[in-house]
Write an enzyme that holds these catalytic residues in place. Structure first.
Site, mmCIF file in Angstrom:
data_model
loop_
_atom_site.group_PDB
_atom_site.id
_atom_site.type_symbol
_atom_site.label_atom_id
_atom_site.label_comp_id
_atom_site.label_asym_id
_atom_site.label_seq_id
_atom_site.Cartn_x
_atom_site.Cartn_y
_atom_site.Cartn_z
ATOM 1 N N LYS A 109 2.101 9.686 8.600
ATOM 2 C CA LYS A 109 1.407 9.235 9.812
ATOM 3 C C LYS A 109 2.011 9.772 11.127
ATOM 4 O O LYS A 109 1.713 10.880 11.525
ATOM 5 C CB LYS A 109 1.302 7.719 9.804
ATOM 6 C CG LYS A 109 0.405 7.228 8.646
ATOM 7 C CD LYS A 109 -0.070 5.804 8.803
ATOM 8 C CE LYS A 109 -1.220 5.519 7.856
ATOM 9 N NZ LYS A 109 -0.840 5.000 6.534
ATOM 10 N N PHE A 159 0.841 -1.199 0.000
ATOM 11 C CA PHE A 159 0.000 0.000 0.000
ATOM 12 C C PHE A 159 0.871 1.242 0.000
ATOM 13 O O PHE A 159 1.720 1.405 0.865
ATOM 14 C CB PHE A 159 -0.946 0.045 1.210
ATOM 15 C CG PHE A 159 -1.860 1.234 1.170
ATOM 16 C CD1 PHE A 159 -3.019 1.218 0.391
ATOM 17 C CD2 PHE A 159 -1.561 2.403 1.860
ATOM 18 C CE1 PHE A 159 -3.852 2.337 0.313
ATOM 19 C CE2 PHE A 159 -2.397 3.522 1.790
ATOM 20 C CZ PHE A 159 -3.534 3.483 1.016
ATOM 21 N N ASP A 162 9.143 2.997 1.894
ATOM 22 C CA ASP A 162 7.941 3.683 2.370
ATOM 23 C C ASP A 162 7.781 3.340 3.846
ATOM 24 O O ASP A 162 7.297 2.264 4.196
ATOM 25 C CB ASP A 162 6.738 3.209 1.538
ATOM 26 C CG ASP A 162 5.414 3.793 2.030
ATOM 27 O OD1 ASP A 162 5.377 4.349 3.137
ATOM 28 O OD2 ASP A 162 4.410 3.657 1.294
HETATM 29 C C1 PLP Z 1 -1.000 5.330 5.160
HETATM 30 C C2 PLP Z 1 0.032 4.920 4.197
HETATM 31 C C3 PLP Z 1 0.250 5.635 3.000
HETATM 32 C C4 PLP Z 1 -0.618 6.782 2.550
HETATM 33 O O1 PLP Z 1 -0.565 7.888 3.408
HETATM 34 P P1 PLP Z 1 -1.709 9.003 3.303
HETATM 35 O O2 PLP Z 1 -1.301 10.033 4.327
HETATM 36 O O3 PLP Z 1 -3.010 8.331 3.605
HETATM 37 O O4 PLP Z 1 -1.693 9.535 1.923
HETATM 38 C C5 PLP Z 1 1.284 5.226 2.179
HETATM 39 N N1 PLP Z 1 2.059 4.185 2.509
HETATM 40 C C6 PLP Z 1 1.884 3.486 3.643
HETATM 41 C C7 PLP Z 1 2.817 2.342 3.968
HETATM 42 C C8 PLP Z 1 0.852 3.808 4.522
HETATM 43 O O5 PLP Z 1 0.644 3.085 5.623
#
Ligand code: PLP
Length: 399
Positions: free
Chosen positions: A254, A140, A225
């Site tokens: 986050k 994701f 990420d």
């Molecule tokens: C939450 C998340 C995202 C996206 O972040 P947003 O602030 O919702 O755009 C991308 N990568 C990972 C691994 C995430 O957990």
């Protein structure tokens, strides 16, 4: 404290909300640490924390103070001027991550979008125009068009056709699959150190160090990420630090804002090839959000902070393993305070709903999986209380 707004969900939602998800008939109104209260005054123990966002729980003093001070100084003078909180935060993040250049933005998707742009530009300049990003199935990376294309979620590739070209997916945790997929057009490998939304999937030991060697050998970038795993969530400042891996490009989100919209794109000097005008955004480096980021990073870098995270995380693992001896739990997995339990059946949604009624907030990233992402400041007593409620609910469900 009385509040003028005391509405139920049906009263709140006149239909003006563009529907994008199913929400329960609950309106969250106030929080304090690990606790949330709804508009009816019911209390919930929160092990979701805004989706692994609130590292210090709800309404922490350190964020209130940072917002209060900075709001009285400067909200924004536009991203075309320097500001003190943004400059300080960039320096802190470069030092804490071992990388060199930081671009501050608002959301994780925006940071990842920037990472993809940076990789494509680097490929044009330094790798014969290579442009393809290899990411993992079940990953994701966000909800913009490019980050949805990077995301390896089944069914997402044909949601909003035409899909953004330039992405290829391989199974997570398999080095051979990546080695076989790398070609002359490959510019970067983009992965989560632990797949969060995919169900807290931890790769085999040694996978990332081997991948780091492979990417160096092949001359492609490693983009990590760490939007969900960063900022102490797994017990280290970054999850990649467990195995001493340093990426070329890193994204954070986050926990960096811990409740306010703040994210970062971070890269080595060698990869930072944006020219003036290539990247930007109205809220990029916003002083109010950056002030929060400074408070968050300072607190997480306190010597005792991560020691305490690891202490409560070990307590949570033991408690979940204890639960697995009396209830149909197949495994406990994850790292630090990003944990999941695998259930014997597709009962996760039902358990989450029953827990909410019993005053506990949990998350079900898959039909047979429960995820735990409490505040990093959660206490052992709160963990024990969570286990008590969950055990009771699971006992009821299995009867
Ligand atoms: C939450 C998340 C995202 C996206 O972040 P947003 O602030 O919702 O755009 C991308 N990568 C990972 C691994 C995430 O957990």
């Amino acid at each position: 404290m009385s509040n003028p707004v005391s509405a139920t969900n049906s009263k709140l939602d006149s239909g003006a909300l563009m529907r994008v998800t199913a929400r329960p008939e609950v309106v969250m109104q106030r929080g304090d640490g690990s606790w949330l209260w709804d508009s009816e005054g019911r209390r919930y123990l929160d092990f979701v924390q805004g989706w692994a966002v609130n590292a210090f729980g709800h309404a922490p003093a350190l964020i209130r103070d940072a917002l209060d001070f900075q709001a009285g100084q400067l909200l924004t003078a536009s991203p075309a001027f320097h500001n003190v909180p943004a400059a300080a935060l960039c320096e802190k993040l470069a030092n804490a991550t071992g990388l060199d250049r930081v671009f501050l933005c608002s959301t994780g998707a925006e940071a990842n979008e920037g990472a993809i742009k940076l990789a494509r530009k680097w490929g044009r300049l330094h790798r014969d125009g290579a442009w393809e990003v290899i990411s993992a199935t079940n990953s994701f990376h966000g909800r913009t068009l490019a980050t949805m294309a990077a995301t390896g979620k089944p069914g997402w590739d044909d949601l909003f056709p035409p899909a953004m070209p330039g992405f290829r997916h391989v199974p997570y945790g398999e080095l051979d699959a990546i080695a076989a997929a790398i070609g002359p057009e490959t510019v970067a490998i983009m992965l989560e150190p632990i797949q969060g939304e995919g169900g807290v999937v931890v790769p085999p030991d040694g996978y990332f160090p081997a991948l780091r060697r492979l990417t160096e050998e092949k001359g492609v970038l490693l983009i990590l990420d760490e939007i969900q795993t960063g900022l102490g969530r797994t017990g280290r400042f970054l999850a990649c630090m467990h195995e001493a891996v340093t990426p070329d490009v890193l994204t954070l989100g986050k926990g960096l804002g811990s409740g306010v919209p703040l994210a970062a794109l971070i890269a080595t000097d060698a990869v930072s090839c944006f020219r003036d005008g290539d990247q930007g955004g109205t809220h990029a480096g916003n002083p109010l959000m950056a002030a929060v980021g400074n408070a968050v990073v300072d607190a997480i870098l306190q010597p005792e902070f991560l020691t305490q995270v690891n202490r409560v995380a070990a307590h949570l693992v033991l408690a979940l393993e204890g639960l697995s001896r009396v209830h149909p739990i197949r495994f406990v997995r994850g790292r630090g305070l990003l944990l999941a339990v695998g259930l014997g059946s597709a009962s996760a949604e039902k358990i989450v709903a029953s827990c909410r009624e019993a005053g506990l907030l949990l998350n079900a990233p898959r039909a047979d999986l429960l995820r735990f992402m409490p505040a990093l400041t959660v206490t052992c007593e709160e963990i024990d209380f969570m286990i008590e409620i969950l055990g009771e609910v699971m006992g009821r469900e299995s009867r």
